[in-house]
Design a protein around this motif. Sequence first.
Motif, PDB file in Angstrom:
ATOM      1  N   UNK A  65       0.822  -1.214   0.000  1.00  0.00           N
ATOM      2  CA  UNK A  65       0.000   0.000   0.000  1.00  0.00           C
ATOM      3  C   UNK A  65       0.859   1.268   0.000  1.00  0.00           C
ATOM      4  N   UNK A  66       0.267   2.362  -0.420  1.00  0.00           N
ATOM      5  CA  UNK A  66       0.974   3.643  -0.488  1.00  0.00           C
ATOM      6  C   UNK A  66       1.517   4.049   0.877  1.00  0.00           C
ATOM      7  N   UNK A  67       0.751   3.803   1.903  1.00  0.00           N
ATOM      8  CA  UNK A  67       1.139   4.243   3.252  1.00  0.00           C
ATOM      9  C   UNK A  67       1.934   3.200   4.027  1.00  0.00           C
ATOM     10  N   UNK A  68       2.504   2.232   3.336  1.00  0.00           N
ATOM     11  CA  UNK A  68       3.265   1.179   4.003  1.00  0.00           C
ATOM     12  C   UNK A  68       4.548   1.774   4.598  1.00  0.00           C
ATOM     13  N   UNK A  69       4.955   1.346   5.795  1.00  0.00           N
ATOM     14  CA  UNK A  69       6.148   1.917   6.439  1.00  0.00           C
ATOM     15  C   UNK A  69       7.421   1.707   5.615  1.00  0.00           C
ATOM     16  N   UNK A  70       8.248   2.737   5.574  1.00  0.00           N
ATOM     17  CA  UNK A  70       9.549   2.676   4.909  1.00  0.00           C
ATOM     18  C   UNK A  70      10.633   3.018   5.916  1.00  0.00           C
ATOM     19  N   UNK A  71      11.777   2.411   5.751  1.00  0.00           N
ATOM     20  CA  UNK A  71      12.915   2.721   6.608  1.00  0.00           C
ATOM     21  C   UNK A  71      14.016   3.285   5.726  1.00  0.00           C
ATOM     22  N   UNK A  72      14.424   4.507   5.996  1.00  0.00           N
ATOM     23  CA  UNK A  72      15.502   5.153   5.250  1.00  0.00           C
ATOM     24  C   UNK A  72      16.638   5.445   6.210  1.00  0.00           C
ATOM     25  N   UNK A  73      17.849   5.231   5.760  1.00  0.00           N
ATOM     26  CA  UNK A  73      19.012   5.471   6.601  1.00  0.00           C
ATOM     27  C   UNK A  73      19.737   6.741   6.177  1.00  0.00           C
ATOM     28  N   UNK A  74      20.315   7.409   7.167  1.00  0.00           N
ATOM     29  CA  UNK A  74      21.171   8.573   6.961  1.00  0.00           C
ATOM     30  C   UNK A  74      20.544   9.619   6.038  1.00  0.00           C
ATOM     31  N   UNK A  75      19.355  10.041   6.369  1.00  0.00           N
ATOM     32  CA  UNK A  75      18.665  11.083   5.613  1.00  0.00           C
ATOM     33  C   UNK A  75      19.311  12.421   5.955  1.00  0.00           C
ATOM     34  N   UNK A  76      19.695  13.168   4.929  1.00  0.00           N
ATOM     35  CA  UNK A  76      20.331  14.459   5.158  1.00  0.00           C
ATOM     36  C   UNK A  76      19.337  15.607   5.208  1.00  0.00           C
ATOM     37  N   UNK A  77      18.224  15.482   4.502  1.00  0.00           N
ATOM     38  CA  UNK A  77      17.319  16.618   4.401  1.00  0.00           C
ATOM     39  C   UNK A  77      15.891  16.137   4.170  1.00  0.00           C
ATOM     40  N   UNK A  78      14.958  16.742   4.883  1.00  0.00           N
ATOM     41  CA  UNK A  78      13.535  16.477   4.679  1.00  0.00           C
ATOM     42  C   UNK A  78      12.847  17.832   4.545  1.00  0.00           C
TER      43      UNK A  78
END
Length: 100
Positions: A65-78
């Motif tokens: 699904x679109x709202x499925x959890x994602x895990x991102x590492x070392x994000x520099x900017x949001x």
Amino acid sequence: MKSSNDDSFNKPPKHIRHICMVNSKESEREVLERINALKDAYAIAFITQLEIDNKPIDNVSIKYPIRFPLFRERIRQINLSVNNAYSSVSIKKGQFHPIK
């Protein structure tokens, strides 16, 4: 949204419900375990539904699904923005209402 390996997402996800930061490797491992358990449970349910519907399950790619959890590492900017275009104001007949 940019990650440390310079992956750029030109079109950010539409439905961000929560952004969190983990403070330790133990917390990171726990989050990954929970996301993987959820993915496994979803995959089992997805394949089970295909079997119930008598659809072939060979080489099936599971669509999360679109709202499925994602895990991102070392994000520099949001970058976040809020769209208030869908707010409304009640206007009484015969009164002026300033437009901002």
